[in-house]
Design an enzyme around this catalytic site. Structure first.
Site, PDB file in Angstrom:
ATOM      1  NE  ARG A 162      -6.829   2.433  -0.439  1.00  0.00           N
ATOM      2  CZ  ARG A 162      -5.737   3.163  -0.197  1.00  0.00           C
ATOM      3  NH1 ARG A 162      -5.014   2.938   0.891  1.00  0.00           N
ATOM      4  NH2 ARG A 162      -5.359   4.118  -1.022  1.00  0.00           N
ATOM      5  CG  HIS A 207      -3.937   4.107  -6.239  1.00  0.00           C
ATOM      6  ND1 HIS A 207      -5.128   4.658  -5.798  1.00  0.00           N
ATOM      7  CD2 HIS A 207      -3.017   4.392  -5.266  1.00  0.00           C
ATOM      8  CE1 HIS A 207      -4.944   5.230  -4.627  1.00  0.00           C
ATOM      9  NE2 HIS A 207      -3.681   5.083  -4.284  1.00  0.00           N
ATOM     10  CD  GLN A 240      -1.274   8.906  -5.309  1.00  0.00           C
ATOM     11  OE1 GLN A 240      -1.747   8.607  -4.235  1.00  0.00           O
ATOM     12  NE2 GLN A 240      -0.666  10.060  -5.509  1.00  0.00           N
ATOM     13  CG  ASP A 292       3.892   2.378  -4.648  1.00  0.00           C
ATOM     14  OD1 ASP A 292       4.033   2.764  -3.471  1.00  0.00           O
ATOM     15  OD2 ASP A 292       2.844   1.846  -5.066  1.00  0.00           O
ATOM     16  CB  CYS A 300       1.444   7.051  -4.615  1.00  0.00           C
ATOM     17  SG  CYS A 300       2.030   5.397  -4.257  1.00  0.00           S
ATOM     18  NE  ARG A 326      -5.413  10.295  -3.962  1.00  0.00           N
ATOM     19  CZ  ARG A 326      -5.366   9.165  -3.245  1.00  0.00           C
ATOM     20  NH1 ARG A 326      -4.203   8.746  -2.763  1.00  0.00           N
ATOM     21  NH2 ARG A 326      -6.439   8.434  -3.057  1.00  0.00           N
TER      22      ARG A 326
HETATM   23  N1   CP Z   1      -1.219   6.973  -1.807  1.00  0.00           N
HETATM   24  C1   CP Z   1      -2.241   6.497  -1.072  1.00  0.00           C
HETATM   25  O1   CP Z   1      -3.226   5.965  -1.599  1.00  0.00           O
HETATM   26  O2   CP Z   1      -2.104   6.689   0.268  1.00  0.00           O
HETATM   27  P1   CP Z   1      -2.939   5.956   1.399  1.00  0.00           P
HETATM   28  O3   CP Z   1      -2.660   4.468   1.279  1.00  0.00           O
HETATM   29  O4   CP Z   1      -2.454   6.538   2.693  1.00  0.00           O
HETATM   30  O5   CP Z   1      -4.406   6.226   1.168  1.00  0.00           O
END
Ligand code: CP
Length: 317
Positions: free
Chosen positions: A117, A144, A147, A233, A273, A301
């Site tokens: 990430r 992403h 997701q 979001d 998400c 997920r």
């Molecule tokens: N939706 C998502 O990626 O959550 P986090 O940022 O908690 O990993």
């Protein structure tokens, strides 16, 4: 750990498959992963052990905070028989300016698969270029894909098919919005997009996307008309915190509330998400209401990423 004899980047007959964006999978591969997610989830729900990644190691590199991504990848790898190493910027040499390419070279000699990430897509692309093992995008500024994999899987669980459906995105042109557009192109549905002026899609990033894949709306209510799924979001994504107050003003009419849900198809689902800010991008009665599937979406997920890791490491099983 698979024995690798060469000291140079792997050049085996089987190319390394990375998952840096959703479009790295063909439609056939995406459908395979989604079907495997269904089977793997079914095993999980029946407490049936499934450990095809025995003796394999996942390294997770977080340059931004996470709850869902960390827990789902970590739990998923352990459940599949593997082990996990968790690195962050602050507890690794990344925080002391070790180049990302060198980190990739080193970590990928010791593990079987890496989830990262990070910030710019160019950073994960640089990482993957020097990695000897598959690299998964656990969120970048641009995409992403894990997701959206889980979101599409969740939609299929409820509605069987997404082809020909309308998914409405209420919010800025962030990593989720662009990944939804990739999903729409791959799977044959339409993405309705609505954001305030100044936060709209960048035409430069949409070149080559056929007409009909997405439609932009100035009016968020119009964007919701006939939708089979409404999703949103937070108004301020990670990395843009300095814009928080300005965004709160700009997005005040882009809160998914009952008025928006009422314009959608009567059986429309709501997804987010997470993490969510009730009273900002979504009203509490929508996210906690009967059309919301956000908790299943979050759980998925786990199942979707187990299927993804299985595919990247073992191919189609
Ligand atoms: N939706 C998502 O990626 O959550 P986090 O940022 O908690 O990993």
């Amino acid at each position: 750990m698979t024995l690798q004899q060469s000291d140079t980047p792997l050049t085996t007959s089987k190319p390394i498959r990375h998952f840096l964006q959703l479009a790295d999978l063909s439609r056939d591969e995406l459908e395979h992963v989604l079907e495997r997610a269904r089977i793997i989830k079914d095993k999980f729900k029946r407490y049936e052990p499934y450990r095809p990644l025995d003796d394999m190691t996942l390294a997770m590199v977080f340059e931004k905070a996470s709850t869902r991504t960390r827990v789902s990848f970590e739990a998923g790898m352990y459940q599949m028989g593997g082990a996990v190493i968790h690195l962050t910027t602050s507890d690794s040499q990344l925080g002391r300016s070790e180049p990302i390419e060198d980190t990739a070279r080193v970590v990928s000699r010791m593990v079987d698969i890496i989830m990262i990430r990070t910030f710019e897509q160019t950073r994960i692309e640089a990482f993957s270029k020097y990695s000897r093992v598959p690299v998964i995008n656990g969120l970048t500024n641009e995409y992403h894909p894990c997701q959206i994999l889980a979101d599409v899987f969740t939609f299929l669980e409820h509605r069987q098919s997404i082809q020909g459906k309308v998914v409405t995105w209420i919010g800025d042109a962030n990593n989720m919005a662009y990944t939804w557009i990739q999903a729409a192109q791959l799977l044959g549905f339409t993405l309705h997009f609505s954001a305030p002026k100044g936060y709209q899609l960048d035409p430069g990033r949409l070149q080559g996307i056929p007409a009909g894949v997405y439609r932009s709306f100035d009016d968020p209510i119009a964007a919701c008309e006939g939708a089979h799924l409404i999703t949103t979001d937070v108004w301020t994504s990670m990395g843009y915190e300095a814009e928080n107050e300005v965004r709160k003003q700009a997005f005040q009419h882009w809160c998914v509330d009952q008025r928006m849900m009422a314009c959608a198809s009567p059986d429309a689902l709501f997804m987010h998400c997470l993490p969510a800010h009730r009273g900002e991008e979504v009203s509490a009665d929508v996210i906690d209401g009967p059309q919301s599937v956000v908790w299943e979406e979050a759980e998925n997920r786990l199942h979707a990423q187990k299927a993804l890791m299985e595919f990247l490491l073992l191919g189609k099983v």
